[in-house]
Design a protein around this motif. Structure first.
Motif, mmCIF file in Angstrom:
data_model
loop_
_atom_site.group_PDB
_atom_site.id
_atom_site.type_symbol
_atom_site.label_atom_id
_atom_site.label_comp_id
_atom_site.label_asym_id
_atom_site.label_seq_id
_atom_site.Cartn_x
_atom_site.Cartn_y
_atom_site.Cartn_z
ATOM 1 N N GLY A 50 0.906 -1.125 0.064
ATOM 2 C CA GLY A 50 -0.160 -0.208 0.007
ATOM 3 C C GLY A 50 0.735 1.355 0.122
ATOM 4 O O GLY A 50 0.226 2.333 0.180
ATOM 5 N N ALA A 51 2.181 1.192 -0.052
ATOM 6 C CA ALA A 51 2.977 2.378 -0.131
ATOM 7 C C ALA A 51 2.628 3.336 1.086
ATOM 8 O O ALA A 51 2.580 4.722 0.917
ATOM 9 N N GLN A 52 2.798 2.767 2.179
ATOM 10 C CA GLN A 52 2.095 3.522 3.563
ATOM 11 C C GLN A 52 3.700 4.158 4.015
ATOM 12 O O GLN A 52 4.584 3.553 3.965
ATOM 13 N N GLY A 53 3.887 5.502 4.349
ATOM 14 C CA GLY A 53 4.666 6.092 5.000
ATOM 15 C C GLY A 53 6.048 6.265 3.831
ATOM 16 O O GLY A 53 5.710 6.388 2.573
ATOM 17 N N ASP A 54 7.317 6.423 4.361
ATOM 18 C CA ASP A 54 8.448 6.565 3.424
ATOM 19 C C ASP A 54 8.654 5.381 2.768
ATOM 20 O O ASP A 54 8.503 4.351 3.303
ATOM 21 N N ALA A 55 9.180 5.511 1.521
ATOM 22 C CA ALA A 55 9.765 4.419 0.563
ATOM 23 C C ALA A 55 10.714 3.930 1.369
ATOM 24 O O ALA A 55 11.572 4.574 1.910
ATOM 25 N N PRO A 56 10.968 2.506 1.035
ATOM 26 C CA PRO A 56 12.411 1.974 1.586
ATOM 27 C C PRO A 56 13.669 2.645 0.961
ATOM 28 O O PRO A 56 13.581 2.729 -0.178
ATOM 29 N N ALA A 57 14.724 2.681 1.810
ATOM 30 C CA ALA A 57 15.747 3.081 1.433
ATOM 31 C C ALA A 57 16.899 2.000 1.246
ATOM 32 O O ALA A 57 16.695 0.817 1.765
ATOM 33 N N ALA A 58 18.016 2.236 0.447
ATOM 34 C CA ALA A 58 18.758 0.889 0.350
ATOM 35 C C ALA A 58 20.371 1.518 0.031
ATOM 36 O O ALA A 58 20.277 2.686 -0.568
ATOM 37 N N SER A 59 21.197 0.696 0.449
ATOM 38 C CA SER A 59 22.496 1.040 -0.189
ATOM 39 C C SER A 59 22.820 0.144 -0.980
ATOM 40 O O SER A 59 22.801 -1.253 -0.759
ATOM 41 N N VAL A 60 23.284 0.208 -2.271
ATOM 42 C CA VAL A 60 23.451 -0.934 -3.377
ATOM 43 C C VAL A 60 24.927 -0.643 -3.957
ATOM 44 O O VAL A 60 25.347 0.450 -3.591
ATOM 45 N N ALA A 61 25.614 -1.742 -4.243
ATOM 46 C CA ALA A 61 26.979 -1.527 -4.597
ATOM 47 C C ALA A 61 27.141 -2.347 -5.881
ATOM 48 O O ALA A 61 26.742 -3.402 -5.964
ATOM 49 N N GLY A 62 28.183 -1.927 -6.849
ATOM 50 C CA GLY A 62 28.376 -2.656 -7.971
ATOM 51 C C GLY A 62 29.233 -1.812 -8.884
ATOM 52 O O GLY A 62 29.559 -0.785 -8.618
ATOM 53 N N ARG A 63 29.409 -2.470 -10.137
ATOM 54 C CA ARG A 63 30.162 -1.662 -10.993
ATOM 55 C C ARG A 63 29.253 -0.736 -11.931
ATOM 56 O O ARG A 63 28.103 -1.016 -12.095
ATOM 57 N N ILE A 64 29.890 0.520 -12.202
ATOM 58 C CA ILE A 64 29.175 1.400 -12.815
ATOM 59 C C ILE A 64 29.086 0.793 -14.287
ATOM 60 O O ILE A 64 30.047 0.827 -15.108
ATOM 61 N N THR A 65 28.143 0.580 -15.091
ATOM 62 C CA THR A 65 28.139 0.171 -16.299
ATOM 63 C C THR A 65 27.451 0.950 -17.329
ATOM 64 O O THR A 65 27.296 0.743 -18.664
ATOM 65 N N ALA A 66 26.965 2.096 -16.811
ATOM 66 C CA ALA A 66 26.415 3.134 -17.906
ATOM 67 C C ALA A 66 26.387 4.586 -16.958
ATOM 68 O O ALA A 66 25.978 4.609 -15.820
ATOM 69 N N MET A 67 26.452 5.546 -17.515
ATOM 70 C CA MET A 67 26.315 6.841 -17.092
ATOM 71 C C MET A 67 25.503 7.791 -18.003
ATOM 72 O O MET A 67 26.272 7.915 -19.173
ATOM 73 N N ARG A 68 24.542 8.331 -17.704
ATOM 74 C CA ARG A 68 23.833 9.329 -18.597
ATOM 75 C C ARG A 68 23.668 10.597 -17.620
ATOM 76 O O ARG A 68 22.782 10.789 -16.816
ATOM 77 N N ASP A 69 24.514 11.542 -18.344
ATOM 78 C CA ASP A 69 24.567 12.895 -17.555
ATOM 79 C C ASP A 69 23.678 13.740 -18.157
ATOM 80 O O ASP A 69 23.730 14.269 -19.294
ATOM 81 N N MET A 70 22.863 14.348 -17.302
ATOM 82 C CA MET A 70 21.686 15.369 -17.930
ATOM 83 C C MET A 70 22.104 16.634 -17.455
ATOM 84 O O MET A 70 21.031 17.721 -17.586
ATOM 85 N N GLY A 71 23.171 16.837 -17.265
ATOM 86 C CA GLY A 71 23.619 18.304 -16.761
ATOM 87 C C GLY A 71 23.520 18.460 -15.264
ATOM 88 O O GLY A 71 24.694 18.556 -14.532
ATOM 89 N N LYS A 72 22.533 18.655 -14.490
ATOM 90 C CA LYS A 72 22.406 18.828 -13.106
ATOM 91 C C LYS A 72 22.032 17.846 -12.547
ATOM 92 O O LYS A 72 21.530 17.889 -11.302
ATOM 93 N N SER A 74 22.175 13.158 -13.138
ATOM 94 C CA SER A 74 22.768 12.135 -13.676
ATOM 95 C C SER A 74 22.035 10.715 -13.336
ATOM 96 O O SER A 74 21.710 10.586 -12.037
ATOM 97 N N PHE A 75 22.121 9.786 -14.305
ATOM 98 C CA PHE A 75 21.600 8.480 -14.127
ATOM 99 C C PHE A 75 22.680 7.639 -14.321
ATOM 100 O O PHE A 75 23.492 7.646 -15.230
ATOM 101 N N LEU A 76 22.922 6.769 -13.234
ATOM 102 C CA LEU A 76 24.104 5.837 -13.089
ATOM 103 C C LEU A 76 23.546 4.271 -13.307
ATOM 104 O O LEU A 76 22.669 4.155 -12.399
ATOM 105 N N ASP A 77 24.002 3.385 -13.979
ATOM 106 C CA ASP A 77 23.642 1.857 -13.835
ATOM 107 C C ASP A 77 24.698 1.307 -13.132
ATOM 108 O O ASP A 77 25.924 1.462 -13.229
#
Length: 494
Positions: A50-72, A74-77
């Motif tokens: 039901g998406a109650q309260g704050d969305a869950p947070a996470a720390s994820v770790a891995g290799r950067i396999t793509a970077m899409r820089d939008m200026g201010k 960015s998206f990283l895979d």
RNA sequence: GGGCCGCUAGCUCAAUUGGCAGAGCAGCUGACUCUUAAUCAGCCGGUUCUGGGUUCGACUCCCGGGCGGCUCACCA
């Protein structure tokens, strides 16, 4: 700038800039609460609740396999062993300095990203970065993102690049691991115990193949790398274990091809009070069970063939098979000379006059029969001359209780009712020695230590060897054995 | 070991009959606060596997060598 050296130099400069800011570029520990798939699953559970309260947070770790820089922003895979997850780094959220620091990250670096999960406009579950941590800087550029690594030489010599770039390749080796695991479960569940026997042996026996040699300095003695597991496992049957198996590497100093690698992995299992018929039943059950567990089905696709691995498999004797596929009844060619003449008449060009009757039959079967054995087939009852460790078949002169089994036209494994008569065994070894003197065949060497063991008495025993690499080829649809061996044997490149 | 084929930028690939060695990705500079093969503009990047030879001129033709693939031989 970029040639390879310049690309590396640029990355070193970035690394130095990170270090100048006091950042440990190779920290000992990584912030990580979820793997990529686990983080997405956690978010989906929250939505489902039901998406109650704050969305869950996470720390994820891995290799950067793509970077899409939008200026201010960015998206990283970020890709870890479980898969890929997208991270969104927004200047307003993460702050000026941290955002500027992205410039010193490269494809191939390892990164940990921490923040709440959300869905983007395109519904992709994404980590909204509140902070990130460099986990390891890569100094060389990764393979191209779309085509990956295609060059076969790079794929084999630098398998890590192949694995990094090609998910299908990662899957093959996961499947291989699952096959071996399922095999162990099957055997363990039937009361077999797994053992380990020497790789370095004073005699390399159990197969007719050329071994590698090496030297033990302290003992001042030459050793051979094993060419099979057989003779030691039989010693264990003699010792009183009723069911043993070993999954181990063996080494043969011979040619390489799409189906031969210099070192390969074999399962051998020995079962007291069983014969080759019992072994055949165990094989078809084991292989179909492995397929069911690994593929979720008992059929496998190999090239244009759909292979049905469900038992029972076809059983046909070598003699019947030769009659069926070649019109040769070897009972009509009982001598080496007659059979040689017949094969020669049929156009076999490279026959060696020194070959035994059994070797000639083997040759004919390889040519006429084996390529036809697409669906799993037990080929039964082999000539004695080429089977020095197998028990004679009662009432059939010159034939032993042995089968090989074939799938997709090539050999997967080999089994016998094991020869346990020490006097007969000694004579077989002697016969091998005579064959070696007469012709050019690879033969079994006489192993006196093994004969002494046999003289202490071995129960009737069924034994089996299966090439795990080849089985993996069938179950993963790979045409070359090098595609199922992580680091295949290659010539050194200088 | 034999035969055939391949080797060009970090990666994936072009290059006509022997006539200035090119593109995409990656990289660098700039623009862009929901992109996902991001996009747009500009720039950089080469021992054409290697050593000889032919030629005014060689990625291209010839000879030797290296590595790989396929195939045959060998080989349970």
């Amino acid at each position: 700038m970029p040639g390879e050296e310049e690309l590396i130099q640029l990355r070193i400069e970035k690394l130095q800039r990170l270090q100048a800011r006091g950042i440990d570029v190779y920290p000992a520990r990584a912030a990580r609460t979820h793997d990529a798939i686990g983080a997405k699953a956690a978010f989906e559970r929250w939505e489902a609740d039901g998406a109650q309260g704050d969305a869950p947070a996470a720390s994820v770790a891995g290799r950067i396999t793509a970077m899409r820089d939008m200026g201010k922003a960015s998206f990283l895979d970020v890709t870890d062993g479980s898969g890929r997850i997208q991270c969104y780094v927004k200047k307003d959220i993460i702050g000026e300095e941290a955002y500027a620091g992205l410039a010193d990250l490269d494809l191939g670096d390892f990164l940990s990203v921490t923040g709440p999960l959300f869905r983007t406009r395109t519904q992709e579950i994404t980590v909204e970065a509140r902070s990130y941590q460099v986990l390891a800087k890569a100094l060389r550029p990764p393979p191209e993102k779309w085509h990956g690594v295609e060059d076969i030489e790079i794929r084999y010599r630098q398998r890590y690049l192949d694995l990094m770039a090609n998910a299908e390749v990662r899957d093959i080796f996961r499947t291989r691991a699952a096959i071996v695991s399922a095999m162990r479960r099957h055997l363990d569940g039937r009361g077999f115990i797994e053992v380990e026997t020497p790789v370095l042996q004073p005699e390399a026996g159990g197969a007719a193949a050329t071994p590698f040699t090496t030297h033990h300095r302290a003992l001042d003695q030459d050793f051979f790398l094993r060419i099979s597991l057989e003779l030691h496992l039989k010693r264990l049957i003699i010792g009183g274990y009723d069911r043993v198996y070993e999954i181990g590497r063996i080494f043969r100093n011979e040619g390489v091809s799409w189906k031969y690698n210099t070192e390969f992995t074999m399962l051998e299992m020995y079962e007291a009070y069983a014969d080759y018929n019992d072994v055949a039943r165990n094989v078809e059950e084991m292989v179909s069970s492995i397929a069911q567990q690994v593929l979720g089905t008992t059929t496998a696709q190999f090239e244009e063939h759909t292979i049905d691995l469900a038992p029972p498999w076809k059983r046909i004797t070598m003699r019947e098979a030769l009659i069926e596929h070649a019109g040769i009844d070897f009972a009509e060619f009982r001598t080496r000379e007659k059979l040689y003449e017949e094969l020669h008449r049929r156009g076999f060009a490279d026959l060696d006059p020194g070959w035994s009757w059994g070797k000639l039959i083997d040759e004919a079967v390889s040519h006429y029969v084996e390529p036809k054995l697409i669906q799993p087939t037990f080929l039964l009852d082999y000539p004695k001359e080429i089977s020095p460790l197998a028990k004679s078949k009662p009432g059939e002169d010159g034939i032993v209780e042995r089968f090989e089994f074939f799938i997709a036209g090539f050999e997967m494994g080999n089994a016998y009712s094991e020869l346990n008569d020490p006097v007969d065994q000694r004579e077989r070894f002697e016969a091998q020695r005579r064959l070696a003197a007469a012709g050019i065949e690879e033969v079994e060497t006489l192993d006196e230590d093994f004969l002494i063991a046999l003289e202490h008495g071995m129960p009737p025993t069924g034994g089996l060897g299966i090439g795990i690499d080849r089985l993996t080829m069938i179950l993963t649809g790979q045409r070359s054995i090098r595609e199922v061996i992580l680091f295949p044997a290659l010539r050194r490149k200088d």
